[in-house]
Design a protein around this motif. Sequence first.
Motif, short mmCIF file in Angstrom:
data_model
loop_
_atom_site.label_atom_id
_atom_site.label_comp_id
_atom_site.label_asym_id
_atom_site.label_seq_id
_atom_site.Cartn_x
_atom_site.Cartn_y
_atom_site.Cartn_z
N LEU B 283 1.06 -1.20 -0.17
CA LEU B 283 0.22 -0.05 -0.08
C LEU B 283 0.79 1.21 -0.01
O LEU B 283 0.72 2.00 -0.79
N ALA B 284 1.92 1.08 0.66
CA ALA B 284 2.76 2.45 0.75
C ALA B 284 3.41 2.78 -0.43
O ALA B 284 3.25 3.71 -1.10
N LEU B 285 4.00 1.57 -1.45
CA LEU B 285 4.49 2.01 -2.57
C LEU B 285 3.23 2.47 -3.66
O LEU B 285 3.55 3.52 -4.22
N THR B 286 2.18 1.66 -3.43
CA THR B 286 1.16 2.39 -4.35
C THR B 286 0.61 3.80 -4.23
O THR B 286 0.66 4.45 -5.08
N SER B 287 0.68 4.09 -2.83
CA SER B 287 0.03 5.44 -2.39
C SER B 287 1.21 6.47 -2.84
O SER B 287 0.94 7.40 -3.24
N LEU B 288 2.50 6.01 -2.58
CA LEU B 288 3.44 6.96 -2.99
C LEU B 288 3.56 7.45 -4.59
O LEU B 288 3.47 8.33 -5.13
N ASP B 289 3.15 6.14 -5.45
CA ASP B 289 3.30 6.10 -6.72
C ASP B 289 2.02 7.19 -7.22
O ASP B 289 2.12 7.84 -8.21
N TYR B 290 1.12 6.59 -6.62
CA TYR B 290 -0.28 7.36 -6.73
C TYR B 290 -0.06 9.09 -6.68
O TYR B 290 -0.41 9.99 -7.60
N LEU B 291 0.74 9.43 -5.65
CA LEU B 291 0.90 10.67 -5.54
C LEU B 291 1.92 11.30 -6.39
O LEU B 291 2.11 12.52 -6.24
N SER B 298 7.86 5.17 -16.04
CA SER B 298 8.05 4.16 -17.27
C SER B 298 7.86 2.88 -16.27
O SER B 298 7.48 1.78 -16.98
N THR B 299 8.41 2.83 -15.10
CA THR B 299 8.28 1.78 -14.12
C THR B 299 6.62 1.23 -14.09
O THR B 299 5.80 2.17 -13.79
N PRO B 300 6.66 -0.01 -14.38
CA PRO B 300 5.13 -0.59 -14.23
C PRO B 300 4.62 -0.45 -12.57
O PRO B 300 5.49 -1.01 -11.76
N SER B 301 3.67 0.22 -12.46
CA SER B 301 3.45 0.38 -10.82
C SER B 301 1.98 0.57 -10.72
O SER B 301 1.16 1.21 -11.38
N LEU B 302 1.24 -0.11 -9.74
CA LEU B 302 0.02 -0.11 -9.48
C LEU B 302 -0.59 1.40 -9.27
O LEU B 302 -1.85 1.84 -9.63
N GLY B 303 0.10 2.19 -8.43
CA GLY B 303 -0.21 3.40 -7.96
C GLY B 303 -0.41 4.53 -9.40
O GLY B 303 -1.31 5.25 -9.50
N GLU B 304 0.60 4.31 -10.31
CA GLU B 304 0.77 5.05 -11.44
C GLU B 304 -0.65 4.84 -12.23
O GLU B 304 -1.25 5.48 -12.59
N LEU B 305 -0.94 3.25 -12.22
CA LEU B 305 -2.20 3.08 -12.95
C LEU B 305 -3.36 3.72 -12.37
O LEU B 305 -4.42 4.24 -13.04
N LEU B 306 -3.39 3.62 -11.11
CA LEU B 306 -4.43 4.13 -10.05
C LEU B 306 -4.66 5.67 -10.75
O LEU B 306 -5.88 6.08 -10.67
N SER B 307 -3.57 6.43 -10.58
CA SER B 307 -3.67 7.81 -10.72
C SER B 307 -4.17 8.23 -12.23
O SER B 307 -4.84 9.17 -12.56
N GLN B 308 -3.69 7.24 -13.05
CA GLN B 308 -4.19 7.39 -14.55
C GLN B 308 -5.78 7.21 -14.31
O GLN B 308 -6.55 7.74 -15.18
#
Lengths: 541, 349
Positions: B283-291, B298-308
């Motif tokens: 969750l920490a990684l996801t939320s940081l990527d989201y923010l 370019s890194t595949p990340s769940l957080g980045e997908l969520l923010s998209q």
Amino acid sequence: MNDNNTILEINDLSVNFDTLAGSVNVVRDINFSVNSGETMALVGESGSGKSVTAMSILRLHDEEKVNYSTGSIFFKGQNLLGIDESQIKQVRGSDISMIFQEPMTSLNPTFTVGDQIMEPLRIHKGMSKSAAKKRAIELMELTGIPDPQNRFDAYPHLLSGGQRQRMMISMALACDPKLLIADEPTTALDVTVQLQILLLLEKLQKEFSMAVLMITHDLNLVKRFADQVCVMQEGNIVEQGDVGPLFEQPQHPYTIKLLNSEPARIIPQGESQAVQQHDELLRGQDLKCYFSTKSGLFRRTTSTVKAVDDINLFLKEGETLGIVGESGSGKSTLGRCLLRLENCSGDIYFNEQQIDQLKHSALRPLRKEFQVVFQDPYSSLSPRMTIEQIVGEGLQIHFPELGKAQRREKIQKVLLEVGLEDDILWRYPHEFSGGQRQRIAIARVVILEPKLILLDEPTSALDVSVQKQVLALLRELQERYKMSYLFITHDLKVIEAVAHRIMVMKDGKIVETGETNEIFTEPKETYTRNLLTASLFKTVS
Amino acid sequence: MSHYLDKEQLLHLSPNKRAWMRFRNNRRGYYSLWIFSLLLFISLFAELISNDQPLIIQFEQEYYFPLLNDYPETTFGGDFVTKTDYNDPYIREKITAKGNWAIYPLNNYRYDSINYFAELPNPARPSVQNLLGTDDRGRDVLARLIYGFRLSVLFALILTAIGVVVGIIVGSIQGYFVGKVDLVTQRLIEIWGSMPELYLLIIFASIFKPSISLLIVLLSLFGWMGLSDYVRAEFLRGRNLDYVLAARSIGVPNIGIMFKHLLPNSMVPVLTFLPFRISGAILALTSLDYLGLGVRPSTPSLGELLSQGKENIDAWWLSMTTFGVLVGTLVLLIFIGEALREALDTRRG
């Protein structure tokens, strides 16, 4: 059996518990009844099912896991196993009440004792607060608590063990119960307090004309205080009847074995004198160990507990010195000080070498010469190590030159010596009974062939029949390896059996010291005399 | 199939084996562990499952392994000397023409391969070409989920492992030596713990180039503190038990007492928290990527997908699928954690 006087009648009761290994039968088809005004004792060793039986009467077991497969428990004509939860709550604490073994934990530390005594009165009798308080103070007076007005607002931690047990009794008596279940009521108490509590119970039983169901492992206590007795073994009642005839002429082999397991003196006559000619092994001079509590901004010492207060002692090679005293007398602390497991001041000589100034690293190689066996074999063996690891640990440290095979050979040899099998190396402590565990603990220290072993209540957590075996084993090992023992105990019967010399301690000081027979036959001090009277129940009138 | 043993057998098991028996008796947690391990194992071979290059090609009697070597398009009869785009319909036709064949992975995209031949504008809805659609840059969502899951779980495992090791070391030193050592360390932990973690992350994200290793270092600096408290408490309780005193009286040195006697008996809280720590790290990684404070886009990340998914609120395949993967992973971990907690409760027989 079914006369009007019978207050509790248990017919064909079986109790099972659900565990990972399936249903386990703990109590099997037992029958007994208790008459009002009478004391019934359930006697047996640990695991015999005596406490399970007692707790079944009030249905105190976890209802999800317990299963009463057969039988009934009739109390005043009502089957307690047949009624629902709300009805049994009416019975608990009013018609039947219970006191437990451990007074230190059976009172809630966050409420005053007064509140806790008032609780059953308020619940079962619906008394007003002031009426309940008045009755509570009466009860406290009745159970012999000094100054009950002030004690009423005291919290449990302010009271001694004996006083707490008195509070428990006040609470149990609050609603004039017809039956009092006492589960090892005095086991956790010092001998002198034990006697007072038992005499109090006896007096109150007459006053309240109630029946008492006493659960105990102590045969002397049964002989003195009970009318009827049931002997339990592995969930069965093997023998029951009036105390007098049953103790005079026991029929069942198990009862005979129990009665014969009282420790008897195993030191040959004259050895106590002979051993005094040996060389000195250990000497402690002016030993002092104070614990101070500090408080306030500047951490000033506000009070000091003198656990060991200016003690001198010596121990000869091959000698057993018994250190006797009640809890808080400092006997355990003294033992730990002598082995440098506790910090203290004073001089300690071991084998003519002064060891009290040695640093811990310098002391470590010497450690194999003096070893300890603790009271509780359940907590003194690490639960996640195998027997081989536990027994072999000392070898690894003190004899690192031994190879794995040699080490295993030594471990197997010592296991046989302490009366265990040599094929248990891979097993874990929880697989063994208390007596076997204590043998493992003894094997762990004997393998190093020490000169001195400190035995800190080595038999008090064990059943009587096992206790005798362990004492015999210790004696045998002493003869074989010429070891000296510092034997700490509160149990005078045990110490009479094994000690050459006895030192009686009280409040960190030595009360009296002398040869065992002398102390037992002609004690000089009043304190020693009281201790002897209380622990042997013999001269109680 | 029952896992009940008879009493005799049960008695001979070590405490750890008994705990494992109890764990197996909790079917939900046991199956969750299996499913989670299987998913993790499969995702370790993500390159073979989801890739834009065929695994093996036979082209004019010769074998080619695009995963190992790069081949210019001219090899397969193309026009350019650049690296082959195997998803190009023209190349596809060439290498699958008569006599030639190629084995493609199950999903024909890598996490960063852009579908230049999509028929729909990006983000494209799910279709036969892109089973879960594409994101707003035309990258395959399924591929990004597979790689993103692997990255999240591995990241969480590393972070947890570091946290556990540091937490155990600090906690055991505090709990064993007590007194001044404990006092000073505890105060240092309090000071350290009151540092604003998120601000530090924002500051560091702007100074350094964001990367997975930087995140691991930064999160590890703070991640061990909760655990050290539990280990400390277990050591404080354990150090007074007789078996520790017995070990001391035999002459076992401190380090031996700490790690041979106390640690195995202090592992219950560590193990119990393990799955929850892993899910926390994911969750920490996801939320940081989201923010946008986490890894590079370019890194595949769940957080980045969520923010998209938030940017393109009508592209439900972005947010819903990511949400599904996240919830599935966390639920599995929580079930495992529950079963572990029950397994380590010795009162259960």
